[in-house]
Motif scaffolding. Structure first.
Motif, PDB file in Angstrom:
ATOM      1  N   ARG A   1       2.719   1.671 -17.465  1.00 51.14           N
ATOM      2  CA  ARG A   1       2.168   1.749 -16.113  1.00 51.14           C
ATOM      3  C   ARG A   1       2.874   2.847 -15.328  1.00 51.14           C
ATOM      4  NH1 ARG A   1       1.344  -3.393 -11.974  1.00 51.14           N
ATOM      5  NH2 ARG A   1      -0.092  -2.314 -10.582  1.00 51.14           N
ATOM      6  N   TRP A   2       2.098   3.815 -14.887  1.00 51.75           N
ATOM      7  CA  TRP A   2       2.629   4.906 -14.076  1.00 51.75           C
ATOM      8  C   TRP A   2       2.300   4.649 -12.618  1.00 51.75           C
ATOM      9  CZ3 TRP A   2       4.892   9.774 -15.442  1.00 51.75           C
ATOM     10  CH2 TRP A   2       5.200   9.881 -16.810  1.00 51.75           C
ATOM     11  N   TRP A   3       3.247   5.006 -11.758  1.00 47.74           N
ATOM     12  CA  TRP A   3       3.093   4.817 -10.317  1.00 47.74           C
ATOM     13  C   TRP A   3       3.121   6.164  -9.615  1.00 47.74           C
ATOM     14  CZ3 TRP A   3       2.352  -0.080  -8.531  1.00 47.74           C
ATOM     15  CH2 TRP A   3       2.727  -1.131  -9.369  1.00 47.74           C
TER      16      TRP A   3
ATOM     17  N   GLY B   1       0.772  -1.237   0.000  1.00 45.29           N
ATOM     18  CA  GLY B   1       0.000   0.000   0.000  1.00 45.29           C
ATOM     19  C   GLY B   1       0.808   1.295   0.000  1.00 45.29           C
ATOM     20  N   PHE B   2       2.110   1.226  -0.305  1.00 42.27           N
ATOM     21  CA  PHE B   2       2.928   2.442  -0.318  1.00 42.27           C
ATOM     22  C   PHE B   2       2.825   3.202  -1.635  1.00 42.27           C
ATOM     23  CE2 PHE B   2       5.100  -0.045   2.983  1.00 42.27           C
ATOM     24  CZ  PHE B   2       5.105   0.894   4.000  1.00 42.27           C
ATOM     25  N   VAL B   3       2.611   2.484  -2.745  1.00 42.37           N
ATOM     26  CA  VAL B   3       2.456   3.117  -4.054  1.00 42.37           C
ATOM     27  C   VAL B   3       1.203   2.562  -4.710  1.00 42.37           C
ATOM     28  CG1 VAL B   3       4.950   3.469  -4.327  1.00 42.37           C
ATOM     29  CG2 VAL B   3       3.870   1.438  -5.320  1.00 42.37           C
ATOM     30  N   GLU B   4       0.733   3.278  -5.727  1.00 44.39           N
ATOM     31  CA  GLU B   4      -0.470   2.859  -6.435  1.00 44.39           C
ATOM     32  C   GLU B   4      -0.379   3.311  -7.884  1.00 44.39           C
ATOM     33  OE1 GLU B   4      -3.365   4.814  -4.018  1.00 44.39           O
ATOM     34  OE2 GLU B   4      -2.998   6.781  -4.897  1.00 44.39           O
ATOM     35  N   ASP B   5      -1.219   2.726  -8.734  1.00 42.94           N
ATOM     36  CA  ASP B   5      -1.295   3.154 -10.129  1.00 42.94           C
ATOM     37  C   ASP B   5      -1.756   4.596 -10.190  1.00 42.94           C
ATOM     38  OD1 ASP B   5      -0.620   0.827 -11.672  1.00 42.94           O
ATOM     39  OD2 ASP B   5      -2.522  -0.048 -11.031  1.00 42.94           O
ATOM     40  N   ASP B   6      -1.251   5.331 -11.174  1.00 52.16           N
ATOM     41  CA  ASP B   6      -1.717   6.685 -11.423  1.00 52.16           C
ATOM     42  C   ASP B   6      -2.600   6.628 -12.662  1.00 52.16           C
ATOM     43  OD1 ASP B   6      -2.188   9.333 -11.858  1.00 52.16           O
ATOM     44  OD2 ASP B   6      -0.099   9.956 -11.700  1.00 52.16           O
ATOM     45  N   PRO B   7      -3.914   6.570 -12.499  1.00 52.45           N
ATOM     46  CA  PRO B   7      -4.822   6.373 -13.634  1.00 52.45           C
ATOM     47  C   PRO B   7      -4.868   7.551 -14.606  1.00 52.45           C
ATOM     48  CG  PRO B   7      -6.067   6.837 -11.643  1.00 52.45           C
ATOM     49  CD  PRO B   7      -4.622   6.713 -11.237  1.00 52.45           C
TER      50      PRO B   7
END
Length: 196
Positions: free
Chosen positions: A81-83, A67-73
């Motif tokens: 894939r951007w984070w 849960g430290f990073v997530e997709d940047d939609p």
């Protein structure tokens, strides 16, 4: 990339499980890069940090699992894939420092040493580049040390007051649109020393 306004900031409280997911030098570098430089792809982060994209991809997935990073939609096309960082900061629960598990204490030590190394690197970078900044920044910088005699309770009170003071400067209207405003790093270190 400007930091979010105070009311929008989310500071994550670390527990033993999430701490173990963060306790790797490259993961901490990836998270710092996303927090301070904004969203990026694994390839961009690999180039920025001098790592292979395979390594950055793997560790980004590990960070995402905790849960430290997530997709940047809002970014990315097709398979790109951007984070982005999921939180604006991290907070250590005091119980982590005295956890009965050697694995947890080892993770705490690793993370704390990485943070100290990052602080040192940032300070060295400033010292090496300070001549490139406008003269107006000279009185706006500080590298002080002070020694006080305090109880643990008073030391904790001092830390809380310092943090509150720094937070009171976060969203000042004067700095939001000012042409000479820059992002400023503030390090605080409070620890007991032996008098022997």
């Amino acid at each position: 990339m400007p930091e979010p306004a105070r009311q929008d900031r989310h500071v994550r409280h670390l527990d033993a499980r999430s701490l173990r997911g963060l306790a790797h030098p490259l993961r901490m570098q990836l998270l710092d890069s996303l927090r301070f430089s904004g969203p990026a792809t694994a390839s961009q982060l690999a180039e920025r940090l001098g790592e292979s994209s395979g390594a950055t991809s793997y560790h980004l997935r590990q960070l995402a699992a905790h849960g430290f990073v997530e997709d940047d939609p809002e970014r990315g096309k097709g398979r790109e894939r951007w984070w982005r960082a999921a939180d604006d900061g991290l907070y250590f629960d005091d119980a982590l420092f005295t956890d009965a598990s050697p694995a947890v204490r080892g993770a705490v030590d690793m993370v704390m040493h990485q943070v100290a190394t990052k602080h040192t690197q940032e300070l060295y970078t400033w010292l090496g580049n300070r001549h490139t900044w406008p003269q107006e920044w000279v009185p706006g910088t500080d590298m002080s040390d002070m020694t006080l005699r305090l109880t643990p309770r008073l030391a904790n009170e001092l830390i809380e007051k310092m943090h509150a003071l720094v937070e009171s400067y976060r969203d000042l209207p004067e700095a939001v649109d000012a042409p000479d405003a820059e992002r400023v790093r503030i390090h605080t270190h409070t620890f007991p020393i032996s008098t022997d």
